[in-house]
Motif scaffolding. Structure first.
Motif, PDB file in Angstrom:
ATOM      1  N   ARG A  21       0.847  -1.176   0.000  1.00 61.98           N
ATOM      2  CA  ARG A  21       0.000   0.000   0.000  1.00 61.98           C
ATOM      3  C   ARG A  21       0.890   1.236   0.000  1.00 61.98           C
ATOM      4  O   ARG A  21       1.905   1.273   0.702  1.00 61.98           O
ATOM      5  CB  ARG A  21      -0.900   0.004   1.228  1.00 61.98           C
ATOM      6  N   SER A  22       0.527   2.236  -0.794  1.00 64.51           N
ATOM      7  CA  SER A  22       1.334   3.459  -0.835  1.00 64.51           C
ATOM      8  C   SER A  22       0.435   4.677  -0.965  1.00 64.51           C
ATOM      9  O   SER A  22      -0.733   4.572  -1.343  1.00 64.51           O
ATOM     10  CB  SER A  22       2.331   3.401  -1.998  1.00 64.51           C
ATOM     11  N   ASP A  23       1.006   5.828  -0.625  1.00 62.66           N
ATOM     12  CA  ASP A  23       0.305   7.106  -0.749  1.00 62.66           C
ATOM     13  C   ASP A  23       1.357   8.185  -0.963  1.00 62.66           C
ATOM     14  O   ASP A  23       2.521   8.016  -0.571  1.00 62.66           O
ATOM     15  CB  ASP A  23      -0.514   7.396   0.509  1.00 62.66           C
ATOM     16  N   THR A  24       0.937   9.272  -1.592  1.00 62.10           N
ATOM     17  CA  THR A  24       1.831  10.415  -1.788  1.00 62.10           C
ATOM     18  C   THR A  24       1.419  11.539  -0.859  1.00 62.10           C
ATOM     19  O   THR A  24       0.239  11.662  -0.492  1.00 62.10           O
ATOM     20  CB  THR A  24       1.802  10.906  -3.255  1.00 62.10           C
ATOM     21  N   PHE A  25       2.418  12.355  -0.521  1.00 64.02           N
ATOM     22  CA  PHE A  25       2.211  13.442   0.435  1.00 64.02           C
ATOM     23  C   PHE A  25       2.892  14.710  -0.066  1.00 64.02           C
ATOM     24  O   PHE A  25       3.936  14.642  -0.712  1.00 64.02           O
ATOM     25  CB  PHE A  25       2.779  13.041   1.814  1.00 64.02           C
ATOM     26  N   ARG A  26       2.283  15.840   0.267  1.00 61.08           N
ATOM     27  CA  ARG A  26       2.845  17.139  -0.100  1.00 61.08           C
ATOM     28  C   ARG A  26       4.100  17.423   0.709  1.00 61.08           C
ATOM     29  O   ARG A  26       4.289  16.896   1.790  1.00 61.08           O
ATOM     30  CB  ARG A  26       1.839  18.256   0.153  1.00 61.08           C
ATOM     31  N   HIS A  27       4.906  18.297   0.197  1.00 57.54           N
ATOM     32  CA  HIS A  27       6.131  18.726   0.866  1.00 57.54           C
ATOM     33  C   HIS A  27       5.754  19.761   1.936  1.00 57.54           C
ATOM     34  O   HIS A  27       5.882  20.973   1.730  1.00 57.54           O
ATOM     35  CB  HIS A  27       7.095  19.314  -0.169  1.00 57.54           C
ATOM     36  N   SER A  28       5.236  19.274   3.068  1.00 52.14           N
ATOM     37  CA  SER A  28       4.867  20.155   4.180  1.00 52.14           C
ATOM     38  C   SER A  28       5.033  19.400   5.490  1.00 52.14           C
ATOM     39  O   SER A  28       4.957  18.171   5.517  1.00 52.14           O
ATOM     40  CB  SER A  28       3.424  20.650   4.041  1.00 52.14           C
ATOM     41  N   ARG A  29       5.236  20.150   6.558  1.00 51.18           N
ATOM     42  CA  ARG A  29       5.427  19.499   7.857  1.00 51.18           C
ATOM     43  C   ARG A  29       4.201  18.704   8.289  1.00 51.18           C
ATOM     44  O   ARG A  29       4.323  17.677   8.940  1.00 51.18           O
ATOM     45  CB  ARG A  29       5.798  20.537   8.915  1.00 51.18           C
TER      46      ARG A  29
END
Length: 146
Positions: A21-29
């Protein structure tokens, strides 16, 4: 880095029959917390026989490194969990090709311990280059034999 850790490259693909399972995330804290929640949900869905707290800490440390050292604002990073009969693997993919290096932080330093924590909590960790741009950093947690 402790000498009992193996930092050899991860296998290029999970073994057949592995859950992924995978997900992408924004470049933010805020994405570090979101990635930790994602990992928690996956572990619970899979009833993964690993220490979920150790996995969550490693996800936090690896995602923080991806933000601080692994790319530019506006880019995404990817978190992938895979569970086989022998191990749970956490991968964090980012846009930098720079290899992570554990370092010794001074007592008063506020950062610099993340990879040492990953090395201490996981059974193995390392990195490998990706096709094209970037790298992936991984941590593996052995699954007890049934």
């Amino acid at each position: 880095m402790p000498s009992n850790k193996d930092t050899t490259p991860a296998p290029p693909r999970p073994p057949l029959g592995t859950r992924v399972r995978s997900d992408t995330f924004r470049h933010s804290r805020a994405s570090v917390r979101r990635a930790r929640v994602f990992a928690s949900r996956v572990l619970a869905d899979w009833s993964a026989p690993v220490n979920a707290d150790d996995v969550r800490v490693c996800v936090s440390e690896m995602c923080t490194n991806a933000l601080l050292h692994g790319g530019r604002p506006g880019r995404l990073f990817l978190v992938r969990l895979s569970l086989s009969e022998t191990a749970l693997t956490v991968e964090v993919h980012d846009g930098s090709s720079a290899a992570p290096r554990p370092r010794s932080a001074a007592e008063g330093d506020e950062s610099g311990r993340g990879l040492l924590v990953v090395a201490a909590l996981s059974d193995r960790w390392g990195m490998r280059s990706r096709d094209g741009i970037g790298k992936l950093v991984y941590a593996e947690f052995d699954v007890p034999a049934r």
